[in-house]
Scaffold this motif. Structure first.
Motif, PDB file in Angstrom:
ATOM      1  N   SER A  52      -4.868  -4.346  -1.658  1.00 58.00           N
ATOM      2  CA  SER A  52      -4.370  -2.991  -1.466  1.00 58.00           C
ATOM      3  C   SER A  52      -5.358  -1.948  -1.996  1.00 58.00           C
ATOM      4  O   SER A  52      -5.595  -1.848  -3.206  1.00 58.00           O
ATOM      5  CB  SER A  52      -3.020  -2.808  -2.172  1.00 58.00           C
ATOM      6  OG  SER A  52      -2.667  -1.446  -2.232  1.00 58.00           O
ATOM      7  N   GLU A  53      -5.923  -1.159  -1.091  1.00 58.98           N
ATOM      8  CA  GLU A  53      -6.875  -0.120  -1.494  1.00 58.98           C
ATOM      9  C   GLU A  53      -6.204   0.934  -2.363  1.00 58.98           C
ATOM     10  O   GLU A  53      -6.806   1.446  -3.314  1.00 58.98           O
ATOM     11  CB  GLU A  53      -7.501   0.522  -0.260  1.00 58.98           C
ATOM     12  CG  GLU A  53      -8.382  -0.426   0.543  1.00 58.98           C
ATOM     13  CD  GLU A  53      -9.048   0.251   1.733  1.00 58.98           C
ATOM     14  OE1 GLU A  53      -8.903   1.480   1.865  1.00 58.98           O
ATOM     15  OE2 GLU A  53      -9.715  -0.453   2.511  1.00 58.98           O
ATOM     16  N   ASN A  54      -4.962   1.259  -2.041  1.00 59.46           N
ATOM     17  CA  ASN A  54      -4.252   2.273  -2.836  1.00 59.46           C
ATOM     18  C   ASN A  54      -4.003   1.793  -4.263  1.00 59.46           C
ATOM     19  O   ASN A  54      -4.147   2.561  -5.222  1.00 59.46           O
ATOM     20  CB  ASN A  54      -2.920   2.632  -2.163  1.00 59.46           C
ATOM     21  CG  ASN A  54      -3.115   3.472  -0.917  1.00 59.46           C
ATOM     22  OD1 ASN A  54      -4.192   3.996  -0.674  1.00 59.46           O
ATOM     23  ND2 ASN A  54      -2.071   3.600  -0.117  1.00 59.46           N
ATOM     24  N   SER A  55      -3.616   0.516  -4.410  1.00 60.52           N
ATOM     25  CA  SER A  55      -3.379  -0.031  -5.746  1.00 60.52           C
ATOM     26  C   SER A  55      -4.670  -0.066  -6.554  1.00 60.52           C
ATOM     27  O   SER A  55      -4.685   0.271  -7.743  1.00 60.52           O
ATOM     28  CB  SER A  55      -2.778  -1.443  -5.645  1.00 60.52           C
ATOM     29  OG  SER A  55      -1.469  -1.393  -5.129  1.00 60.52           O
ATOM     30  N   GLU A 109      -5.618   3.363  -7.781  1.00 66.40           N
ATOM     31  CA  GLU A 109      -4.801   3.729  -8.943  1.00 66.40           C
ATOM     32  C   GLU A 109      -5.276   2.982 -10.185  1.00 66.40           C
ATOM     33  O   GLU A 109      -5.418   3.561 -11.266  1.00 66.40           O
ATOM     34  CB  GLU A 109      -3.333   3.411  -8.660  1.00 66.40           C
ATOM     35  CG  GLU A 109      -2.353   3.884  -9.716  1.00 66.40           C
ATOM     36  CD  GLU A 109      -2.265   5.404  -9.827  1.00 66.40           C
ATOM     37  OE1 GLU A 109      -1.926   5.890 -10.924  1.00 66.40           O
ATOM     38  OE2 GLU A 109      -2.526   6.100  -8.821  1.00 66.40           O
ATOM     39  N   ASP A 131       0.817  -1.218   0.000  1.00 60.15           N
ATOM     40  CA  ASP A 131       0.000   0.000   0.000  1.00 60.15           C
ATOM     41  C   ASP A 131       0.855   1.275   0.000  1.00 60.15           C
ATOM     42  O   ASP A 131       0.307   2.367   0.024  1.00 60.15           O
ATOM     43  CB  ASP A 131      -0.937   0.004   1.212  1.00 60.15           C
ATOM     44  CG  ASP A 131      -2.402   0.040   0.796  1.00 60.15           C
ATOM     45  OD1 ASP A 131      -2.672   0.105  -0.418  1.00 60.15           O
ATOM     46  OD2 ASP A 131      -3.272   0.011   1.676  1.00 60.15           O
ATOM     47  N   THR A 132       2.180   1.126  -0.002  1.00 56.70           N
ATOM     48  CA  THR A 132       3.037   2.309  -0.009  1.00 56.70           C
ATOM     49  C   THR A 132       3.459   2.655  -1.437  1.00 56.70           C
ATOM     50  O   THR A 132       3.549   1.775  -2.295  1.00 56.70           O
ATOM     51  CB  THR A 132       4.322   2.084   0.817  1.00 56.70           C
ATOM     52  OG1 THR A 132       5.205   1.195   0.091  1.00 56.70           O
ATOM     53  CG2 THR A 132       4.006   1.495   2.180  1.00 56.70           C
ATOM     54  N   LYS A 171      -1.551  -2.651  -9.429  1.00 56.08           N
ATOM     55  CA  LYS A 171      -2.092  -1.484 -10.139  1.00 56.08           C
ATOM     56  C   LYS A 171      -2.745  -1.846 -11.465  1.00 56.08           C
ATOM     57  O   LYS A 171      -3.198  -0.969 -12.198  1.00 56.08           O
ATOM     58  CB  LYS A 171      -0.986  -0.453 -10.369  1.00 56.08           C
ATOM     59  CG  LYS A 171      -0.555   0.274  -9.096  1.00 56.08           C
ATOM     60  CD  LYS A 171       0.421   1.393  -9.434  1.00 56.08           C
ATOM     61  CE  LYS A 171       0.785   2.225  -8.210  1.00 56.08           C
ATOM     62  NZ  LYS A 171       1.686   3.332  -8.542  1.00 56.08           N
TER      63      LYS A 171
END
Length: 263
Positions: free
Chosen positions: A96-99, A102, A34-35, A76
């Protein structure tokens, strides 16, 4: 599978030993993936090679036009996006919510992305499920990796096929680079690799913007016999194995990858 299982080489045996180990860590994959630094470190991945792999794989599977494809642990979405460009109806899923946020920038009517735990089956059924780039074997508990296999099986349509693209653990262990320094985008990553409690572990240390960071990757050092055992237990049929993205024959001593086709 019939026949006796051949002895596993000493290096693999070492990797598979169960020791009285440290307390179970928090989910390293949830925090590290997630980073933004994860994507910086691995930004040089070969996208053309990934596309060739998808071309070869979909041709081999002879997927029908507009087939429903699940890219499980999609990150992603690089594979998902290309599979959609080939004409398939694609769902990309990742923890991963961030991936996923994106990846969703590329969503359309036939390409969607969802936050999903791969241990849980989907209600939808898919003509093909791809678990790519060693996105298996993260869990501390063996039964969670088994749950993942079962969830994949339960998410397949009647005539669907699944693919796991895993590292060739024997080759990785025998060629393990204990320490490495990589500089990417002005960040110096100090990387250490070692075997621990049946895992290939990678420690990643770096400093940026005045802060020090430390992350660990851990992947079970599964070999083909391990997958065969789990698949037998899950009622899964292993149909074929390949050793690289050009779908050449798998050789346990030298192949770069362990690619398994099953249903």
């Amino acid at each position: 599978m019939s026949g006796a299982i051949k002895p596993i080489p000493k290096a693999i045996e070492l990797a598979k030993q169960t020791q009285n180990s440290k307390p179970e860590t928090n989910n390293w994959y949830a925090s590290w993936f997630d980073t933004p630094y994860y994507h910086i470190l691995y930004k040089e991945r070969n996208y053309r090679e990934a596309q060739i792999f998808m071309d070869n794989l979909t041709h081999y599977l002879n997927l029908p036009e507009k087939a429903k494809v699940l890219d499980l642990a999609c990150g992603k979405g690089r594979h998902s996006i290309y599979l959609n460009q080939l004409g398939y109806d694609v769902t990309g899923a990742d923890l991963s919510e961030n991936s996923i946020a994106e990846a969703n920038k590329n969503a359309n009517e036939t390409l969607r992305f969802v936050v999903h735990d791969k241990r849980e089956p989907f209600q939808d059924k898919f003509d093909a499920i791809f678990n790519l780039f060693t996105s298996f074997g993260y869990f501390e508990k063996e039964e969670d990796n088994l749950k993942t296999l079962i969830a994949i099986k339960e998410s397949l349509s009647e005539y669907g096929f699944a693919v796991i693209d895993f590292m060739n653990s024997q080759n990785v262990i025998e060629n393990l680079i204990p320490e490495e320094i990589k500089e990417v985008d002005g960040i110096t990553f100090h990387i250490k690799r070692y075997l621990l409690d049946g895992f290939v572990a990678k420690e990643i240390d770096f400093e940026t913007e005045g802060k020090k960071f430390h992350f660990t990757e851990k992947v079970r050092a599964y070999v083909l016999e391990d997958f065969q055992s789990m698949m037998n237990e899950s009622g899964i049929y292993l149909l074929d194995t390949f050793g690289d993205y050009k779908l050449k024959k798998f050789h346990k001593n030298t192949s770069e990858r362990l690619i398994m086709i099953f249903k």
